[in-house]
Design a protein around this motif. Sequence first.
Motif, PDB file in Angstrom:
ATOM      1  N   MET A 175       0.846  -1.181   0.000  1.00 21.75           N
ATOM      2  CA  MET A 175       0.000   0.000   0.000  1.00 21.75           C
ATOM      3  C   MET A 175       0.887   1.239   0.000  1.00 21.75           C
ATOM      4  O   MET A 175       1.795   1.355   0.815  1.00 21.75           O
ATOM      5  CB  MET A 175      -0.901  -0.007   1.236  1.00 21.75           C
ATOM      6  N   LYS A 176       0.603   2.159  -0.902  1.00 14.68           N
ATOM      7  CA  LYS A 176       1.373   3.400  -0.994  1.00 14.68           C
ATOM      8  C   LYS A 176       0.512   4.566  -0.523  1.00 14.68           C
ATOM      9  O   LYS A 176      -0.581   4.796  -1.046  1.00 14.68           O
ATOM     10  CB  LYS A 176       1.820   3.643  -2.431  1.00 14.68           C
ATOM     11  N   ILE A 177       1.028   5.299   0.466  1.00 12.88           N
ATOM     12  CA  ILE A 177       0.320   6.436   1.045  1.00 12.88           C
ATOM     13  C   ILE A 177       1.147   7.698   0.806  1.00 12.88           C
ATOM     14  O   ILE A 177       2.304   7.773   1.221  1.00 12.88           O
ATOM     15  CB  ILE A 177       0.120   6.241   2.564  1.00 12.88           C
ATOM     16  N   VAL A 178       0.558   8.671   0.131  1.00 20.81           N
ATOM     17  CA  VAL A 178       1.218   9.964  -0.054  1.00 20.81           C
ATOM     18  C   VAL A 178       0.765  10.867   1.089  1.00 20.81           C
ATOM     19  O   VAL A 178      -0.424  10.952   1.394  1.00 20.81           O
ATOM     20  CB  VAL A 178       0.898  10.582  -1.424  1.00 20.81           C
ATOM     21  N   VAL A 179       1.730  11.521   1.735  1.00 21.73           N
ATOM     22  CA  VAL A 179       1.469  12.322   2.933  1.00 21.73           C
ATOM     23  C   VAL A 179       1.825  13.783   2.677  1.00 21.73           C
ATOM     24  O   VAL A 179       2.941  14.093   2.246  1.00 21.73           O
ATOM     25  CB  VAL A 179       2.308  11.795   4.122  1.00 21.73           C
ATOM     26  N   VAL A 180       0.854  14.666   2.935  1.00 17.55           N
ATOM     27  CA  VAL A 180       1.089  16.102   2.797  1.00 17.55           C
ATOM     28  C   VAL A 180       0.583  16.822   4.044  1.00 17.55           C
ATOM     29  O   VAL A 180      -0.208  16.285   4.817  1.00 17.55           O
ATOM     30  CB  VAL A 180       0.400  16.702   1.549  1.00 17.55           C
ATOM     31  N   SER A 181       1.031  18.036   4.205  1.00 11.64           N
ATOM     32  CA  SER A 181       0.555  18.902   5.274  1.00 11.64           C
ATOM     33  C   SER A 181       0.832  20.341   4.880  1.00 11.64           C
ATOM     34  O   SER A 181       1.637  20.602   3.983  1.00 11.64           O
ATOM     35  CB  SER A 181       1.271  18.570   6.590  1.00 11.64           C
ATOM     36  N   ASP A 182       0.166  21.247   5.543  1.00 15.19           N
ATOM     37  CA  ASP A 182       0.468  22.672   5.411  1.00 15.19           C
ATOM     38  C   ASP A 182       0.504  23.138   3.957  1.00 15.19           C
ATOM     39  O   ASP A 182       1.424  23.833   3.532  1.00 15.19           O
ATOM     40  CB  ASP A 182       1.785  22.986   6.124  1.00 15.19           C
ATOM     41  N   THR A 183      -0.540  22.790   3.216  1.00 21.91           N
ATOM     42  CA  THR A 183      -0.624  23.221   1.819  1.00 21.91           C
ATOM     43  C   THR A 183      -0.998  24.699   1.712  1.00 21.91           C
ATOM     44  O   THR A 183      -0.604  25.354   0.752  1.00 21.91           O
ATOM     45  CB  THR A 183      -1.641  22.357   1.048  1.00 21.91           C
ATOM     46  N   LEU A 187      14.099  23.284   0.585  1.00 21.73           N
ATOM     47  CA  LEU A 187      13.291  22.664  -0.458  1.00 21.73           C
ATOM     48  C   LEU A 187      11.856  22.425   0.007  1.00 21.73           C
ATOM     49  O   LEU A 187      11.597  22.318   1.211  1.00 21.73           O
ATOM     50  CB  LEU A 187      13.907  21.316  -0.853  1.00 21.73           C
ATOM     51  N   TYR A 188      10.950  22.324  -0.939  1.00 23.74           N
ATOM     52  CA  TYR A 188       9.581  21.892  -0.666  1.00 23.74           C
ATOM     53  C   TYR A 188       9.619  20.384  -0.435  1.00 23.74           C
ATOM     54  O   TYR A 188      10.543  19.711  -0.902  1.00 23.74           O
ATOM     55  CB  TYR A 188       8.677  22.202  -1.861  1.00 23.74           C
ATOM     56  N   SER A 189       8.595  19.846   0.233  1.00 28.37           N
ATOM     57  CA  SER A 189       8.612  18.402   0.472  1.00 28.37           C
ATOM     58  C   SER A 189       7.229  17.843   0.759  1.00 28.37           C
ATOM     59  O   SER A 189       6.303  18.563   1.138  1.00 28.37           O
ATOM     60  CB  SER A 189       9.551  18.066   1.633  1.00 28.37           C
ATOM     61  N   PHE A 190       7.130  16.548   0.576  1.00 32.54           N
ATOM     62  CA  PHE A 190       5.982  15.752   1.002  1.00 32.54           C
ATOM     63  C   PHE A 190       6.531  14.381   1.348  1.00 32.54           C
ATOM     64  O   PHE A 190       7.744  14.149   1.247  1.00 32.54           O
ATOM     65  CB  PHE A 190       4.884  15.701  -0.068  1.00 32.54           C
ATOM     66  N   ALA A 201      -2.220  16.319   6.887  1.00 27.86           N
ATOM     67  CA  ALA A 201      -2.093  16.605   8.316  1.00 27.86           C
ATOM     68  C   ALA A 201      -2.450  18.045   8.677  1.00 27.86           C
ATOM     69  O   ALA A 201      -1.932  18.597   9.634  1.00 27.86           O
ATOM     70  CB  ALA A 201      -0.688  16.261   8.799  1.00 27.86           C
ATOM     71  N   GLY A 202      -3.363  18.655   7.942  1.00 30.49           N
ATOM     72  CA  GLY A 202      -3.919  19.941   8.341  1.00 30.49           C
ATOM     73  C   GLY A 202      -3.291  21.174   7.721  1.00 30.49           C
ATOM     74  O   GLY A 202      -2.239  21.132   7.109  1.00 30.49           O
ATOM     75  N   ASP A 203      -3.981  22.290   7.923  1.00 23.80           N
ATOM     76  CA  ASP A 203      -3.708  23.566   7.273  1.00 23.80           C
ATOM     77  C   ASP A 203      -3.890  23.450   5.769  1.00 23.80           C
ATOM     78  O   ASP A 203      -3.042  23.803   4.965  1.00 23.80           O
ATOM     79  CB  ASP A 203      -2.338  24.144   7.651  1.00 23.80           C
ATOM     80  N   TRP A 204      -5.084  22.973   5.420  1.00 24.42           N
ATOM     81  CA  TRP A 204      -5.531  22.936   4.030  1.00 24.42           C
ATOM     82  C   TRP A 204      -5.829  24.372   3.595  1.00 24.42           C
ATOM     83  O   TRP A 204      -5.456  24.778   2.528  1.00 24.42           O
ATOM     84  CB  TRP A 204      -6.840  22.160   3.884  1.00 24.42           C
TER      85      TRP A 204
END
Length: 168
Positions: free
Chosen positions: A1-9, A144-147, A35-38
């Motif tokens: 299972m592959k999960i892409v994780v983002v936050s603070d967009t 750098l930007y990251s996810f 993880a929030g701050d959409w």
Amino acid sequence: MKIVVVSDTHMPRMAKRLPSRLVRELGTADLILHAGDWTSEQTYEMLARYAPVEGVAGNNDGEALVSKFGYRKIILCEKLKIGLVHGHGTNARRTAERQAALSFGPDEVDAIVFGHSHVPVQKKENGVLLFNPGSPTDKRRQKLYSFGVLEIEGEGLKARHVYYENKE
């Protein structure tokens, strides 16, 4: 299972669309965690085009997003429990990492995904993975930007960050 994780967009203020580097990874995701701050429900809609999305609200999210997502949840992924929280709190002396770690009890989760600081983190504490993906659109003081990407194989969990220079 592959999960892409983002936050603070922080969209649309920090970006009008998802960065192309993130979009490439989303194309093969089984699940997306935010993880929030959409800051906008449109961010959810953009992500949901690629895979199912689970998320929590952050300190910059309005009432509608708080009502939709809440501030804390546990996601069952295969046999692993992933705690999801933004990482903000009322104690200003606690870092986002510490706040996130204290948001779940001992043996409650296998991993904790959090955001708030925009600083990528990947470490184990008392056998629990603490993972902050950073931000794909608002790097603040980071180079750098990251996810992030979490991969579950059997009962194993691998985590990695994806870094890039351009948020376009």
